[in-house]
Design a protein around this motif. Structure first.
Motif, PDB file in Angstrom:
ATOM      1  N   LYS A  70       0.834  -1.205   0.000  1.00  0.00           N
ATOM      2  CA  LYS A  70       0.000   0.000   0.000  1.00  0.00           C
ATOM      3  C   LYS A  70       0.869   1.255   0.000  1.00  0.00           C
ATOM      4  O   LYS A  70       0.398   2.326   0.337  1.00  0.00           O
ATOM      5  N   LEU A  86      -4.609   0.558  10.709  1.00  0.00           N
ATOM      6  CA  LEU A  86      -4.831  -0.629   9.880  1.00  0.00           C
ATOM      7  C   LEU A  86      -5.021  -0.326   8.389  1.00  0.00           C
ATOM      8  O   LEU A  86      -4.569  -1.086   7.534  1.00  0.00           O
ATOM      9  N   TRP A  94       0.920  -4.209  10.067  1.00  0.00           N
ATOM     10  CA  TRP A  94      -0.469  -4.409   9.654  1.00  0.00           C
ATOM     11  C   TRP A  94      -0.976  -5.788  10.098  1.00  0.00           C
ATOM     12  O   TRP A  94      -2.057  -5.902  10.687  1.00  0.00           O
ATOM     13  N   THR A 253      -8.220   5.811  12.908  1.00  0.00           N
ATOM     14  CA  THR A 253      -8.646   5.029  11.730  1.00  0.00           C
ATOM     15  C   THR A 253     -10.075   4.527  11.912  1.00  0.00           C
ATOM     16  O   THR A 253     -10.902   4.608  10.999  1.00  0.00           O
ATOM     17  N   LEU A 254     -10.368   4.011  13.104  1.00  0.00           N
ATOM     18  CA  LEU A 254     -11.721   3.487  13.343  1.00  0.00           C
ATOM     19  C   LEU A 254     -12.755   4.604  13.236  1.00  0.00           C
ATOM     20  O   LEU A 254     -13.840   4.407  12.679  1.00  0.00           O
ATOM     21  N   ALA A 257     -12.550   5.760   9.196  1.00  0.00           N
ATOM     22  CA  ALA A 257     -13.016   4.738   8.241  1.00  0.00           C
ATOM     23  C   ALA A 257     -14.370   4.179   8.664  1.00  0.00           C
ATOM     24  O   ALA A 257     -15.132   3.705   7.839  1.00  0.00           O
ATOM     25  N   GLY A 258     -14.653   4.233   9.955  1.00  0.00           N
ATOM     26  CA  GLY A 258     -15.876   3.599  10.455  1.00  0.00           C
ATOM     27  C   GLY A 258     -17.120   4.431  10.274  1.00  0.00           C
ATOM     28  O   GLY A 258     -18.222   3.911  10.418  1.00  0.00           O
ATOM     29  N   LEU A 312     -24.119   0.891  -2.929  1.00  0.00           N
ATOM     30  CA  LEU A 312     -22.662   0.665  -2.885  1.00  0.00           C
ATOM     31  C   LEU A 312     -22.105   0.305  -4.262  1.00  0.00           C
ATOM     32  O   LEU A 312     -20.932   0.520  -4.547  1.00  0.00           O
ATOM     33  N   ILE A 321      -8.823   2.136  -5.244  1.00  0.00           N
ATOM     34  CA  ILE A 321      -7.950   1.273  -4.446  1.00  0.00           C
ATOM     35  C   ILE A 321      -6.616   1.224  -5.196  1.00  0.00           C
ATOM     36  O   ILE A 321      -6.610   0.988  -6.409  1.00  0.00           O
ATOM     37  N   PHE A 380     -16.002  -3.187  -0.833  1.00  0.00           N
ATOM     38  CA  PHE A 380     -15.197  -3.339   0.376  1.00  0.00           C
ATOM     39  C   PHE A 380     -13.799  -3.865   0.064  1.00  0.00           C
ATOM     40  O   PHE A 380     -13.087  -4.319   0.957  1.00  0.00           O
ATOM     41  N   GLY A 381     -13.406  -3.813  -1.202  1.00  0.00           N
ATOM     42  CA  GLY A 381     -12.109  -4.340  -1.578  1.00  0.00           C
ATOM     43  C   GLY A 381     -12.176  -5.857  -1.651  1.00  0.00           C
ATOM     44  O   GLY A 381     -13.253  -6.456  -1.787  1.00  0.00           O
ATOM     45  N   LEU A 386      -9.239  -6.888   2.623  1.00  0.00           N
ATOM     46  CA  LEU A 386     -10.687  -6.651   2.610  1.00  0.00           C
ATOM     47  C   LEU A 386     -11.071  -5.811   3.823  1.00  0.00           C
ATOM     48  O   LEU A 386     -10.537  -6.002   4.919  1.00  0.00           O
ATOM     49  N   CYS A 387     -12.026  -4.920   3.632  1.00  0.00           N
ATOM     50  CA  CYS A 387     -12.472  -4.044   4.723  1.00  0.00           C
ATOM     51  C   CYS A 387     -12.841  -4.853   5.966  1.00  0.00           C
ATOM     52  O   CYS A 387     -13.670  -5.754   5.909  1.00  0.00           O
ATOM     53  N   ILE A 388     -12.236  -4.491   7.082  1.00  0.00           N
ATOM     54  CA  ILE A 388     -12.532  -5.213   8.324  1.00  0.00           C
ATOM     55  C   ILE A 388     -13.946  -4.881   8.804  1.00  0.00           C
ATOM     56  O   ILE A 388     -14.560  -5.655   9.545  1.00  0.00           O
ATOM     57  N   PHE A 392     -19.961  -5.118   9.660  1.00  0.00           N
ATOM     58  CA  PHE A 392     -20.515  -4.041  10.489  1.00  0.00           C
ATOM     59  C   PHE A 392     -21.357  -3.100   9.612  1.00  0.00           C
ATOM     60  O   PHE A 392     -22.507  -2.786   9.923  1.00  0.00           O
ATOM     61  N   ALA A 393     -20.762  -2.674   8.487  1.00  0.00           N
ATOM     62  CA  ALA A 393     -21.445  -1.717   7.605  1.00  0.00           C
ATOM     63  C   ALA A 393     -22.694  -2.339   6.988  1.00  0.00           C
ATOM     64  O   ALA A 393     -23.728  -1.671   6.863  1.00  0.00           O
TER      65      ALA A 393
END
Ligand code: HEM
Length: 451
Positions: A70, A86, A94, A253-254, A257-258, A312, A321, A380-381, A386-388, A392-393
């Motif tokens: 990345k 993350l 990571w 980040t949370l 990104a969250g 989405l 990405i 989500f990639g 992949l999105c952690i 949740f989302a």
């Protein structure tokens, strides 16, 4: 056998203003002109590849992910905000952090969040349902505040409502600066005290303060079974806690990104529903039926989930990405030298006519009829990065849609807003819709009444 074609240096230089002013249009056009593997000159002897072919995407993001890092301009610039968190870290840092946090996102843990997601969404539904009929509401800001509130209750067991206006502004200011920087090849060094840099530092400072407060309040009070506690309690092999800087980076980040991503997806979902009253009716009726069984449960909301998935697809918040090839690679015959930049745009892929029938049409039903082709749908990639927060989302989004659709109708006379491709896709000028109270139907199958 994959082959690549694309503009030469001269043509690219001619198009640079478009890349800067309309990057989304630039990438869409690149795929249309040169096909699913487009190549751009990218420095002496180096290339950038825009991959829109599912097989090639699978190769880079999943099968050969270890060959790619990345360490790209996109993530380096973002790390001015999220540091070694993350989303922007790589390698052993990571991997250790991902393993540490993964259990907090397991299915059973997520299911436990349903009640607080429902409560937060119902709170907004209540506020909107007592507004005078037809009042304009700022949907974009409301979704940002709501998703931030949910991050607070679920990850940190904290009520962030009072902090929401400042925190949301800080996140937007910081991310907008990241974008402005990434679009300006002559951006001055970040330490120069220009007005823009000072505003950026104030915004990052506000995030730092919020995180410092969260940690201090937790240390002063009883432990809680949440993600914040997990990060505070973790110890390495030598019994040392997580370094304060890394702890800060993960929490920022949370927060960033969250909530910003979920809010973007929901904002576009409402924009689409306001253009498609029949889908809005179906969503509301499904929510009525689901609510009659008690509090809303995502398993009773297949259509709300399909609406979220379709929003989405059409408006993937993380529309870009990027990866850098760490070593020479070969993708089905396509030579990718070390140092190449690889770009995958979920926006481009998810609107490809070769992969999606009627690609520009909002049709949530497509997700009820068939599962999407792998690597043709990647909001989500994919692969190890992949999105952690995916689970949740995909829990939160449909619950918010259903809670609000039961109580209010959001409408507009205007067309869909233009897209502003910032760190996420945002509606240009925000999204202001009219809110009208709705009476839940007692016999959901027959009534479609709205007040
Ligand atoms: C609709 C909502 C969301 C979308 C569209 C989204 C999108 C993405 C994408 C595309 C990636 C992968 C980036 C890449 O491969 O370079 C990613 C990674 C990530 N997302 Fe999300 N995300 C969403 C929600 C969330 C939530 C709720 C969280 C909360 C924790 C979150 C946290 C992260 C993190 C920490 C990563 C980095 C994961 C890693 O590399 O191990 N995201 N997200």
């Amino acid at each position: 056998m994959l082959t690549a074609s694309g503009p030469d240096l001269r043509a690219l230089l001619r198009d640079l203003p478009t890349l800067r002013d309309d990057p989304l249009g630039f990438f869409v056009d690149l795929e249309r002109r040169y096909g699913p593997v487009a190549r751009l000159p990218f420095g002496p002897g180096r290339f950038a590849f825009l991959l829109s072919d599912p097989g090639a995407i699978q190769h880079v993001l999943q099968d050969q992910a270890r060959r790619y890092t990345k360490r790209t301009f996109q993530y380096t610039t973002l790390s001015l905000v999220t540091g070694q968190g993350l989303l922007t870290s790589d390698g052993p840092v990571w991997l250790r952090q991902r393993r540490l946090m993964q259990p907090a996102f397991h299915r059973e843990r997520l299911t436990g969040f349903t009640a607080s997601m429902n409560a937060a969404a119902a709170g907004l539904a209540e506020r909107w349902s007592v507004a005078p009929d037809g009042q304009r509401v700022d949907v974009d800001r409301a979704m940002l505040a709501l998703s931030l509130e949910i991050v607070g209750t679920t990850f940190f067991t904290t009520d962030l409502r009072a902090d929401a206006p400042q925190l949301v502004s800080a996140v937007i200011t910081a991310l907008d600066h990241v974008i402005a920087r990434s679009r300006n090849p002559f951006a001055p060094p970040i330490w120069l005290p220009t007005p823009a840099h000072r505003a950026f530092k104030r915004a990052v400072g506000a995030l730092d303060d919020a995180v410092t407060r969260l940690i201090a309040e937790r240390r002063a009070g009883p432990p809680r079974p949440d993600l914040l506690q997990m990060l505070l309690d973790t110890r390495d092999e030598d019994g040392r806690p997580m370094e304060p800087r890394l702890l800060r980076d993960e929490l920022v980040t949370l927060i960033v990104a969250g909530h910003e991503t979920v809010a973007s997806a929901l904002t576009w979902a409402w924009a689409l529903l306001a253009q498609h009253p029949a889908a809005a009716d179906r969503l509301a009726l499904e929510a009525d039926a689901a609510a009659s069984a008690g509090s809303l449960d995502p398993r009773d909301l297949p259509f709300a989930t399909a609406v979220f998935d379709e929003a989405l697809r059409l408006y993937p918040p993380a529309w870009l990405i990027t990866r850098q090839a760490a070593e020479d690679d070969d993708i089905e015959g396509l030579r990718v030298p070390a140092g190449s930049l690889v770009i995958v745009s979920p926006y481009v892929v998810q609107r490809r006519a070769a992969l999606w029938p009627e690609p520009d049409r909002f049709r949530p039903e497509r997700f009820l009829e068939a599962a999407p082709q792998r690597f043709a749908y990647l909001p989500f990639g994919a692969g190890p990065r992949l999105c952690i927060g995916q689970g949740f989302a995909r829990l939160e989004g449909p619950l918010i849609l259903a809670n609000l659709a039961r109580r209010v109708r959001l409408s507009t006379e205007s067309a869909l807003p233009a897209i502003e491709p910032l760190v996420t896709l945002r509606p240009h000028g925000g999204l202001h819709l009219h809110v009208t109270r709705r009476v839940a139907s007692a016999t959901p199958e027959r009534s479609t009444s709205t007040l």
